[in-house]
Design a protein around this motif. Structure first.
Motif, PDB file in Angstrom:
ATOM      1  N   UNK A  28      -4.139 -37.197  17.553  1.00 25.88           N
ATOM      2  CA  UNK A  28      -5.461 -37.750  17.864  1.00 25.88           C
ATOM      3  C   UNK A  28      -6.070 -37.171  19.106  1.00 25.88           C
ATOM      4  N   UNK A  29      -5.374 -36.163  19.768  1.00 29.97           N
ATOM      5  CA  UNK A  29      -5.943 -35.592  20.986  1.00 29.97           C
ATOM      6  C   UNK A  29      -6.795 -34.407  20.603  1.00 29.97           C
ATOM      7  N   UNK A  30      -7.833 -34.637  19.862  1.00 27.25           N
ATOM      8  CA  UNK A  30      -8.705 -33.579  19.354  1.00 27.25           C
ATOM      9  C   UNK A  30      -9.434 -32.930  20.503  1.00 27.25           C
ATOM     10  N   UNK A  31      -9.769 -31.594  20.302  1.00 27.20           N
ATOM     11  CA  UNK A  31     -10.582 -30.927  21.309  1.00 27.20           C
ATOM     12  C   UNK A  31     -12.007 -31.394  21.132  1.00 27.20           C
ATOM     13  N   UNK A  32     -12.216 -32.643  21.415  1.00 26.01           N
ATOM     14  CA  UNK A  32     -13.540 -33.225  21.234  1.00 26.01           C
ATOM     15  C   UNK A  32     -13.819 -34.201  22.341  1.00 26.01           C
ATOM     16  N   UNK A  33     -15.052 -34.432  22.535  1.00 22.22           N
ATOM     17  CA  UNK A  33     -15.454 -35.440  23.497  1.00 22.22           C
ATOM     18  C   UNK A  33     -16.266 -36.473  22.771  1.00 22.22           C
ATOM     19  N   UNK A  34     -16.144 -37.701  23.214  1.00 19.51           N
ATOM     20  CA  UNK A  34     -16.811 -38.783  22.525  1.00 19.51           C
ATOM     21  C   UNK A  34     -18.305 -38.708  22.762  1.00 19.51           C
ATOM     22  N   UNK A  35     -19.098 -39.040  21.730  1.00 19.98           N
ATOM     23  CA  UNK A  35     -20.543 -38.965  21.866  1.00 19.98           C
ATOM     24  C   UNK A  35     -21.228 -40.236  21.489  1.00 19.98           C
ATOM     25  N   UNK A  36     -20.479 -41.361  21.503  1.00 21.15           N
ATOM     26  CA  UNK A  36     -21.127 -42.607  21.147  1.00 21.15           C
ATOM     27  C   UNK A  36     -22.260 -42.896  22.104  1.00 21.15           C
ATOM     28  N   UNK A  37     -23.300 -43.473  21.613  1.00 23.71           N
ATOM     29  CA  UNK A  37     -24.485 -43.744  22.421  1.00 23.71           C
ATOM     30  C   UNK A  37     -24.526 -45.197  22.797  1.00 23.71           C
ATOM     31  N   UNK A 106     -27.169 -43.028  32.382  1.00 21.28           N
ATOM     32  CA  UNK A 106     -25.744 -42.682  32.292  1.00 21.28           C
ATOM     33  C   UNK A 106     -25.428 -42.071  30.930  1.00 21.28           C
ATOM     34  N   UNK A 107     -25.992 -42.643  29.888  1.00 20.95           N
ATOM     35  CA  UNK A 107     -25.767 -42.110  28.541  1.00 20.95           C
ATOM     36  C   UNK A 107     -26.343 -40.697  28.414  1.00 20.95           C
ATOM     37  N   UNK A 108     -27.481 -40.454  29.047  1.00 19.60           N
ATOM     38  CA  UNK A 108     -28.065 -39.113  29.028  1.00 19.60           C
ATOM     39  C   UNK A 108     -27.174 -38.098  29.725  1.00 19.60           C
ATOM     40  N   UNK A 109     -26.582 -38.505  30.856  1.00 18.40           N
ATOM     41  CA  UNK A 109     -25.673 -37.608  31.582  1.00 18.40           C
ATOM     42  C   UNK A 109     -24.437 -37.304  30.739  1.00 18.40           C
ATOM     43  N   UNK A 110     -23.959 -38.311  30.015  1.00 20.73           N
ATOM     44  CA  UNK A 110     -22.791 -38.100  29.145  1.00 20.73           C
ATOM     45  C   UNK A 110     -23.111 -37.093  28.039  1.00 20.73           C
ATOM     46  N   UNK A 111     -24.291 -37.220  27.430  1.00 22.07           N
ATOM     47  CA  UNK A 111     -24.684 -36.289  26.372  1.00 22.07           C
ATOM     48  C   UNK A 111     -24.816 -34.864  26.909  1.00 22.07           C
ATOM     49  N   UNK A 112     -25.325 -34.735  28.132  1.00 26.22           N
ATOM     50  CA  UNK A 112     -25.397 -33.415  28.769  1.00 26.22           C
ATOM     51  C   UNK A 112     -23.986 -32.850  28.949  1.00 26.22           C
ATOM     52  N   UNK A 113     -23.058 -33.731  29.326  1.00 30.88           N
ATOM     53  CA  UNK A 113     -21.668 -33.304  29.489  1.00 30.88           C
ATOM     54  C   UNK A 113     -21.066 -32.831  28.176  1.00 30.88           C
ATOM     55  N   UNK A 114     -21.408 -33.497  27.071  1.00 31.45           N
ATOM     56  CA  UNK A 114     -20.906 -33.083  25.759  1.00 31.45           C
ATOM     57  C   UNK A 114     -21.350 -31.663  25.415  1.00 31.45           C
ATOM     58  N   UNK A 115     -22.616 -31.360  25.696  1.00 28.12           N
ATOM     59  CA  UNK A 115     -23.130 -30.023  25.406  1.00 28.12           C
ATOM     60  C   UNK A 115     -22.399 -28.963  26.228  1.00 28.12           C
ATOM     61  N   UNK A 130     -18.733 -37.524  35.415  1.00 24.09           N
ATOM     62  CA  UNK A 130     -18.560 -38.276  36.665  1.00 24.09           C
ATOM     63  C   UNK A 130     -19.887 -38.890  37.106  1.00 24.09           C
ATOM     64  N   UNK A 131     -20.988 -38.142  36.902  1.00 25.36           N
ATOM     65  CA  UNK A 131     -22.319 -38.681  37.217  1.00 25.36           C
ATOM     66  C   UNK A 131     -22.615 -39.893  36.329  1.00 25.36           C
ATOM     67  N   UNK A 132     -22.281 -39.797  35.070  1.00 25.74           N
ATOM     68  CA  UNK A 132     -22.503 -40.915  34.148  1.00 25.74           C
ATOM     69  C   UNK A 132     -21.747 -42.156  34.606  1.00 25.74           C
ATOM     70  N   UNK A 133     -20.531 -41.964  35.102  1.00 27.32           N
ATOM     71  CA  UNK A 133     -19.733 -43.095  35.584  1.00 27.32           C
ATOM     72  C   UNK A 133     -20.344 -43.706  36.841  1.00 27.32           C
ATOM     73  N   UNK A 143     -19.053 -51.105  29.018  1.00 27.24           N
ATOM     74  CA  UNK A 143     -17.594 -50.899  28.974  1.00 27.24           C
ATOM     75  C   UNK A 143     -17.236 -49.723  28.068  1.00 27.24           C
ATOM     76  N   UNK A 144     -17.838 -49.681  26.890  1.00 29.78           N
ATOM     77  CA  UNK A 144     -17.538 -48.598  25.950  1.00 29.78           C
ATOM     78  C   UNK A 144     -17.928 -47.244  26.530  1.00 29.78           C
ATOM     79  N   UNK A 145     -19.115 -47.164  27.123  1.00 29.46           N
ATOM     80  CA  UNK A 145     -19.576 -45.898  27.703  1.00 29.46           C
ATOM     81  C   UNK A 145     -18.655 -45.436  28.822  1.00 29.46           C
TER      82      UNK A 145
END
Length: 278
Positions: A28-37, A106-115, A130-133, A143-145
């Motif tokens: 389950x340690x996929x080379x992926x990052x979570x993108x839930x909004x 914060x969610x926008x910063x996370x999406x930028x991190x995904x890209x 880290x900015x999103x946090x 909590x989920x984010x």
């Protein structure tokens, strides 16, 4: 090995062309990052107006020229009338709206991190997570984010070969969501890289508690158990070696050495018995 688990529609996944290492714990340690909004609320404060619009400004100007010696109270009143719109806009937002705005940022910063992560820019992606946090307010809806961002930070550290930091970020993610399988798998992989096999096995067992049908986690445990046992034996040998050195320094004063003592291992229990020989 990769855990096959349901993924959300907005989870960002990258395809890997690299040859996988056989030692890697990748359940389950996929080379992926979570993108839930995370949820955000619509801003209902558009169109907020001040009392300084229209012809009032011209009338105020004329009054000022005709009455240069007006009382300070009148001047202060007019200053309030022409106060900028942005200042009043912030005051008009209540605490919940401000938190929702911060959560959206914060969610926008996370999406930028995904890209950035998908482009292989792991350091820059880490900065965005880290900015999103920092932006995400501490409230139930965030909590989920926050858990996802910690797990994504861990994935960046894993890519950068910083395994101790990976463990720390996964632990933070699991404090927010104890059943987070990807965080458990990433921490287990970092533990394996650090040769902390017993800890890696423990995380695999936790995955089985959450998902008993996870065969990959079960196979990973079978693979890691011999490595954990081998390391334990090495640690015992090192400990015995250190004890011998310490014993010789003491027994040498009496004309003896640790070689006069023989340690025999019981094959059934794994314990040792010591006998004295001249």
């Amino acid at each position: 090995m990769v855990v096959i688990e349901p993924t959300s529609d907005d989870e960002v996944t990258i395809e890997k062309n690299e040859k996988r290492s056989p030692n890697r714990t990748d359940v389950a340690a996929k080379d992926s990052v979570e993108g839930e909004t995370a949820s955000t609320s619509k801003d209902n404060t558009e169109g907020f107006e001040t009392a300084s619009e229209g012809n009032d400004d011209r009338e105020t100007e004329n009054d000022s020229e005709e009455n240069p010696e007006r009382r300070p109270a009148e001047e202060e009143s007019e200053e309030k009338l022409v106060s900028p719109k942005d200042d009043s806009y912030e005051d008009a937002l209540n605490d919940d709206e401000l938190k929702e705005r911060a959560l959206a940022q914060a969610n926008g910063a996370k999406l930028d991190g995904n890209k950035l992560f998908n482009d292989g820019q792991y350091e820059d992606a880490l900065s965005k997570y880290e900015l999103a946090l920092q932006l995400a307010p501490e409230m139930p809806s965030s909590v989920e984010l926050r858990s996802i961002c910690h797990a994504n930070c861990a994935m960046c550290y894993l890519k950068l070969g910083k395994y101790e930091e990976t463990v720390k970020e996964c632990t933070k993610a699991l404090e927010l969501n104890p059943a987070y399988i990807k965080a458990l798998a990433r921490r287990a992989e970092a533990y394996e890289k650090l040769e902390r096999f017993e800890d890696a096995i423990a995380d695999m067992k936790k995955i089985l508690e959450v998902d008993p049908s996870n065969d990959q986690a079960r196979r990973t445990i079978v693979r890691l158990e011999p490595l954990a046992k081998e390391k334990m034996e090495k640690m015992k040998e090192e400990m015995i070696g250190k004890l011998k050195e310490m014993g010789n320094s003491v027994l040498g004063r009496f004309g003896m050495s640790i070689d006069n003592f023989k340690a025999v291992k019981d094959p059934n229990t794994g314990s040792y018995s010591i006998s004295f020989q001249r």
